[in-house]
Design an enzyme around this catalytic site. Structure first.
Site, short mmCIF file in Angstrom:
data_model
loop_
_atom_site.label_atom_id
_atom_site.label_comp_id
_atom_site.label_asym_id
_atom_site.label_seq_id
_atom_site.Cartn_x
_atom_site.Cartn_y
_atom_site.Cartn_z
N GLU A 43 -21.94 -68.46 -56.00
CA GLU A 43 -22.63 -67.19 -56.31
C GLU A 43 -22.57 -66.20 -55.15
OE1 GLU A 43 -24.60 -70.50 -58.67
OE2 GLU A 43 -24.07 -70.19 -56.56
N HIS A 84 -22.96 -56.93 -27.52
CA HIS A 84 -22.24 -58.19 -27.42
C HIS A 84 -20.86 -57.95 -26.81
CE1 HIS A 84 -25.22 -58.62 -30.61
NE2 HIS A 84 -25.18 -59.93 -30.42
N HIS A 138 -22.43 -63.67 -24.56
CA HIS A 138 -22.36 -63.39 -26.00
C HIS A 138 -23.13 -62.13 -26.37
CE1 HIS A 138 -22.59 -63.88 -30.35
NE2 HIS A 138 -23.89 -63.66 -30.24
#
Length: 680
Positions: A424, A43, A275
């Site tokens: 969580e 990338h 990207h």
């Protein structure tokens, strides 16, 4: 000017804003382009776009010493958008981290190299945490900032006074964990947490407008952050923004940097095409010409290389000053600080453990294993000032708060108990950050069924080898009336499938204390305690000194023996079902069968035992497994799922006794199957 003048007028204008920083950034861009091209994988876009910010941060603000990368009071740097890994590897190489050689850069993403596709903790110095799953870097960094503030409160700012820095992109903020982490950081006012947001308006699917249109700065302001925006390619603007962020001590800071992904690429900059794909030979050449870079691939001009190496050495004096302050600290405080950093247990831990053990045998107790966990914490935490607890808004159910860990962590006072809220996933990743920071043993609680929310952070605990302790209560259909949404069925099997995670489902108070001892000692292995809501009798009554839970499984009871010393059947059970297995074994023995009951609190620990011990424990007789959870996986110990007394579907809402009866997890069901296997 320390580079060729870019031919592109727009790029030349950016370079002129801060020529020296632009030159340093070009080193990062060039190495990133070359490494990704050589690997034909990676990338390049994010490193090219964030290079200017990285150059400012490392050259002017980050407190580090490349020759001593593990210095305790260094700043922590987390690259949360881990696909931009070549940015980090480039900076580590340029600043002189000894293990990040040019050969490692050349071998980006190749077998055996420390330059993995995403930064992996433990592979190279300077990588503070594994990143890649987006958002977890930010949440882990929140844990690091939590740890810094708490450690400073204990040892003073002469020894603990550093920042936690995060680089991230849109993906980290779109993932739910990014919101959890940012919300918690804002609530607690973590002023030494500074985030550099790579606002490049591009995602894999195209422009961010495809799926993301919110006002990120406004969102962070609403969460109590100090927020600024600047041009991410203007070194002077970046320097000013970072300076202002460091001056804001009461709030975490977000700097929204407007950048161009793949900055400098004539044909790919500003698009998703840069990207996750190499530029290719031709586009790489055009890009280097556009940014004014004329050096050969993987070559850094001498003057720039020397400047980067000097940057890597600038922290040497700050480190030496810190070492002098540590040396001047009273001997007792210094010894405790060093112990905590080394992760060594205090001298009075073992006597404290043995006293707690002796009390259990002196006065056996019937209790839910979640209560037994609380009892263990009450006994052990006074001897362990490094333990820092918390819960995801379930303290009264998880029973994770005890007198020694009773001070609340607030923005005003960083206590030993963190209210993570209903977060969580964020809690699990933050606990990883606390443990990675050093000086603490972090534990936190929720219901076992919600381990699914935390699972990816639990996985990273195991992948990194970090001893985070997960306290998961309400571990089966035994929680009763809350019904199937809250009754974990498949969770134990899925957690046991994670390599490097120790799952412990203790049967009684003794095994629970032993499980905590295992978790506390395992600083490089995460532990997950699966604990019951319902009471169970204390089954271990022999006051032997050995931690039998550490063996993973052991023969708890024997009822009779055949003439050859063997058995007719072996019953294997975990947690609350061990008591049921004992009752069934008694009934079978009354009918003339020889039965052994094996308590198996941990598959992982048992599988690590020598083959001779495993064979002796399980025996040669037919076996039955008993667990109020899914049957999946038990055929590694029994011949068929027909030999597993467990769940084949989800639970239901009803009182505990009715549920066990309706789902056939009973003494009678065990007896019936055992007689079939024994031919009776």
């Amino acid at each position: 000017m320390p580079f060729d003048i870019p031919k592109d007028p727009a790029i030349a204008a950016k370079a002129a804003l801060d020529p020296a920083n632009f030159a340093l950034a070009n080193c990062i861009r060039a190495l990133s382009i070359d490494a990704v091209n050589a690997a034909n994988s990676g990338h390049p876009g994010a490193p090219m776009g964030m290079a200017d910010a990285a150059a400012v941060l490392f050259s002017k603000h980050l407190k580090f010493d490349a020759k001593h990368p593990d210095w305790p009071d260094r700043d922590r740097f987390v690259l949360s958008n881990g696909h931009a890994s070549m940015l980090l590897y480039s900076v580590l190489h340029l600043t002189g981290y000894e293990d990040m050689t040019i050969e490692q850069i050349r071998n980006f993403r190749q077998w055996g190299a420390i330059t993995a596709g995403h930064p992996e903790y433990g592979h190279a110095k300077g990588i503070e945490t594994t990143t890649g799953p987006l958002g977890q870097g930010l949440a882990t960094a929140v844990g690091m900032a939590l740890a810094e503030r708490r450690l400073a409160a204990e040892f003073g700012t002469d020894l603990v006074d550093h920042h936690t820095w995060v680089m991230l992109g849109d993906g980290c903020l779109q993932e739910g964990i990014g919101q959890e982490a940012a919300s918690l950081a804002g609530h607690l006012g973590l002023g030494k947490l500074i985030v550099l947001y790579d606002d490049n308006s591009i995602t894999i699917d195209g422009p961010t407008s495809v799926s993301f249109s919110e006002n990120v700065p406004a969102r962070f302001e609403a969460m109590g952050w100090h927020v600024q925006s600047c041009d991410g390619h203007d070194g002077k603007a970046l320097d000013a923004a970072i300076t202002a962020a460091k001056a804001e001590t009461g709030k975490p800071s977000l700097i929204a940097m407007k950048t161009v992904i793949g900055f400098g690429s004539p044909n790919k900059a500003g698009s998703y095409a840069v990207h996750g794909s190499p530029l290719g030979k031709d586009e790489a050449a055009l890009t280097k010409e556009a940014i004014g870079w004329s050096a050969e691939p993987f070559v850094i001009p001498g003057d720039l290389a020397a400047e980067w190496r000097e940057i890597g050495q600038r922290g040497a004096q700050a480190r030496a000053d810190w070492q002098a302050r540590l040396a001047a600290t009273p001997a007792e405080t210094r010894a405790e600080f060093d112990r905590r950093q080394a992760g060594a247990l205090p001298g009075d831990y073992e006597p404290t453990l043995q006293d707690a053990r002796a009390q259990l045998f002196a006065a056996p107790k019937k209790a839910a294993t979640r209560k037994a966990s609380q009892m263990a914490l009450e006994a052990l935490t006074p001897a362990l000032p490094e333990m820092i607890g918390g819960s995801a808004d379930l303290t009264g159910s998880n029973l994770t708060r005890v007198p020694a860990v009773d001070s609340q962590y607030t923005r005003e006072a960083p206590g030993r108990y963190i209210g993570y809220g209903v977060r969580e996933f964020g809690m699990a990743a933050a606990m990883n950050g606390i443990n990675l920071h050093g000086g603490f043993i972090a534990y936190g609680g929720t219901f076992l069924v919600f381990s699914d929310y935390a699972r990816n952070a639990i996985r990273l605990s195991a992948l990194m080898g970090v001893g985070t302790v997960y306290v998961m209560t309400h571990d089966s259909i035994g929680l009763g009336e809350d019904g199937p949404t809250h009754q974990p069925i498949e969770h134990l099997a899925s957690l046991r499938a994670i390599p490097g995670l120790t799952v412990l489902r203790p049967a009684d108070t003794v095994e629970t204390l032993e499980a905590w001892d295992i978790a506390i000692r395992n600083r490089h292995v995460p532990s997950l305690l699966a604990l019951s809501r319902q009471d169970v009798p204390q089954l271990r009554l022999d006051a032997g000194a050995e931690n039998l839970t550490a063996k993973g499984a052991y023969v708890l009871r024997r009822f009779g023996a055949k003439d050859d010393g063997g058995r007719d059947v072996t019953l294997i059970a975990t947690g609350t079902e061990v008591a049921i297995a004992v009752e069934a074994a008694q009934a079978l023995h009354a009918d003339g069968l020889s039965v052994a009951v094996v308590s198996m609190p941990s598959w992982e620990l048992f599988d690590a035992q020598p083959e001779s011990y495993r064979k002796e424990t399980l025996g040669d007789a037919p076996r039955i497994a008993v667990e109020a959870a899914g049957k999946f996986g038990w055929t590694r110990y029994v011949a068929s799922e027909d030999d597993v007394i467990g769940m084949t579907g989800f639970g239901a809402s009803a009182p505990i006794d009715r549920l066990y009866q309706e789902f056939g997890i009973t003494k009678e069901a065990i007896v019936a199957r055992a007689k079939v296997l024994a031919g009776k």
